[in-house]
Design a protein around this motif. Structure first.
Motif, PDB file in Angstrom:
ATOM      1  N   ALA A  29      12.824  -1.598   5.251  1.00 22.26           N
ATOM      2  CA  ALA A  29      11.634  -2.343   4.889  1.00 22.26           C
ATOM      3  C   ALA A  29      11.474  -3.491   5.671  1.00 22.26           C
ATOM      4  O   ALA A  29      10.414  -3.862   5.838  1.00 22.26           O
ATOM      5  CB  ALA A  29      12.133  -2.660   3.340  1.00 22.26           C
ATOM      6  N   LEU A  30      12.598  -3.989   5.978  1.00 26.84           N
ATOM      7  CA  LEU A  30      12.409  -5.267   7.277  1.00 26.84           C
ATOM      8  C   LEU A  30      11.668  -4.524   8.495  1.00 26.84           C
ATOM      9  O   LEU A  30      10.787  -5.384   8.973  1.00 26.84           O
ATOM     10  CB  LEU A  30      13.901  -5.522   7.783  1.00 26.84           C
ATOM     11  CG  LEU A  30      13.782  -6.565   8.856  1.00 26.84           C
ATOM     12  CD1 LEU A  30      13.369  -7.820   8.343  1.00 26.84           C
ATOM     13  CD2 LEU A  30      15.600  -6.568   9.367  1.00 26.84           C
ATOM     14  N   LEU A  31      12.198  -3.266   8.984  1.00 26.14           N
ATOM     15  CA  LEU A  31      11.339  -2.864  10.147  1.00 26.14           C
ATOM     16  C   LEU A  31       9.808  -2.636   9.900  1.00 26.14           C
ATOM     17  O   LEU A  31       9.059  -2.890  10.665  1.00 26.14           O
ATOM     18  CB  LEU A  31      11.984  -1.596  10.435  1.00 26.14           C
ATOM     19  CG  LEU A  31      13.455  -1.296  11.039  1.00 26.14           C
ATOM     20  CD1 LEU A  31      13.856   0.207  11.362  1.00 26.14           C
ATOM     21  CD2 LEU A  31      13.451  -2.445  12.112  1.00 26.14           C
ATOM     22  N   ASP A  32       9.511  -2.151   8.606  1.00 28.19           N
ATOM     23  CA  ASP A  32       8.156  -2.248   8.405  1.00 28.19           C
ATOM     24  C   ASP A  32       7.326  -3.648   8.235  1.00 28.19           C
ATOM     25  O   ASP A  32       6.404  -3.697   9.015  1.00 28.19           O
ATOM     26  CB  ASP A  32       7.927  -1.587   6.931  1.00 28.19           C
ATOM     27  CG  ASP A  32       8.245  -0.325   6.714  1.00 28.19           C
ATOM     28  OD1 ASP A  32       8.244   0.529   7.738  1.00 28.19           O
ATOM     29  OD2 ASP A  32       8.674   0.266   5.436  1.00 28.19           O
ATOM     30  N   THR A  33       8.122  -4.625   7.716  1.00 27.77           N
ATOM     31  CA  THR A  33       7.696  -5.851   7.394  1.00 27.77           C
ATOM     32  C   THR A  33       7.292  -6.623   9.027  1.00 27.77           C
ATOM     33  O   THR A  33       6.381  -7.062   9.396  1.00 27.77           O
ATOM     34  CB  THR A  33       8.456  -6.831   7.056  1.00 27.77           C
ATOM     35  OG1 THR A  33       8.435  -6.235   5.633  1.00 27.77           O
ATOM     36  CG2 THR A  33       7.955  -8.161   6.996  1.00 27.77           C
ATOM     37  N   ALA A  34       8.133  -6.298   9.943  1.00 26.75           N
ATOM     38  CA  ALA A  34       8.248  -6.841  11.267  1.00 26.75           C
ATOM     39  C   ALA A  34       7.328  -5.981  12.295  1.00 26.75           C
ATOM     40  O   ALA A  34       6.982  -6.067  13.385  1.00 26.75           O
ATOM     41  CB  ALA A  34       9.466  -6.655  11.914  1.00 26.75           C
TER      42      ALA A  34
END
Length: 280
Positions: free
Chosen positions: A87-92
């Motif tokens: 989810a962090l990769l998605d947000t970034a």
């Protein structure tokens, strides 16, 4: 910088440089995401992250939920942390990334690489063991006497050489003391949750068998927390992993030998030759 991941504010260090999102270009030049271990935060990777940035790599070092400067409570399973990392990769806005994790972070990176194979181009596991059992007495003390456990982990994470010399790296910094300071500033209850996560995680070997990307294991010869004798099952489960051993180094390898760790990661990321042993 701060990002909102699953509705909560997350702190992500980027080696002192503005992080540039490149989207589709990630496949050709993926950023490196460094995942810290139990009761740690982004500062555990400080020397390594700086070296990677100096070498031209894009680097992200997140504080896991409830750790460091990130909001929320610590997540209560390695699987939940792995999905949070995706989810962090998605947000970034990151399509693909290189994952490198230390200790508990190695389990998070491993599970993420298995669950989200299309997102991970390379996987580096530092100070890892699968499974990663924690003694019952230590689990109990992490709740009742966390500072005592922090001291014990710090002592056993350092090689005798590092303890004897003080690990001084300029400005009078005492290396083991820095490790302890990072752990001590973690919030109440975080250490106990993290150690329980390590102890409870049983999917590691299955996850390793599902990892399709190139992998690297960095092992410290003097590691007393995740000793190298525990590595054979993980080495067998991964597909032709590369391995490098840091001489005269303990579990807290990023603090003891940041240059050697960064050099090994750079060689792995860029497809260079990785020596069998390195370090002092």
């Amino acid at each position: 910088m701060h990002l909102s991941v699953n509705g909560q504010r997350c702190y992500v260090a980027s080696g002192g440089q503005a992080f540039a999102v490149r989207g589709a270009d990630d496949a050709h030049d993926p950023p490196v995401v460094l995942v810290h271990g139990a009761a740690n935060d982004h500062d555990a990777w400080l020397g390594v992250a700086d070296a990677l940035v100096a070498a031209g790599q894009r680097v992200l070092v997140p504080d896991l939920p409830g750790h460091g400067l990130s909001e929320g409570s610590p997540l209560r399973s390695i699987e939940a942390l792995a999905d949070w990392l995706a989810a962090l990769l998605d947000t970034a806005g990151i399509a693909q990334a290189v994952l490198a994790g230390h200790s508990m972070g190695s389990l998070v990176a491993l599970e993420c690489a298995a669950r989200h194979r299309q997102r991970v181009t390379r996987l580096a596991l530092l100070g890892s063991s699968v499974p990663m059992p924690v003694a019952d007495a230590l689990l109990g003390q992490a709740t009742d006497a966390p500072d005592q456990v922090c001291r014990m982990i710090t002592r056993y994470s350092a090689s005798n050489h590092f303890l004897r010399t003080g690990g001084k790296r300029g400005h009078g910094i005492w290396g083991p003391g820095l490790m302890l300071a990072i752990m001590r500033r973690s919030r109440p209850g975080v250490l106990a949750v993290d150690l329980a996560n390590c102890n409870d995680y049983q999917n590691g070997l299955c996850a390793a068998a599902q990892v399709h990307c190139p992998s690297l294991i960095i092992v410290a010869r003097r590691d007393r927390m995740t000793p190298r004798r525990n590595l054979p099952p993980l080495l067998s489960a991964l597909r032709a992993p590369e391995r490098i051993e840091l001489a005269d180094c303990g579990h807290g390898m990023m603090g003891e030998q940041p240059a050697a760790v960064a050099s090994a990661l750079l060689a792995f990321i860029t497809g260079g030759k990785i020596p069998v042993t390195a370090g002092q």
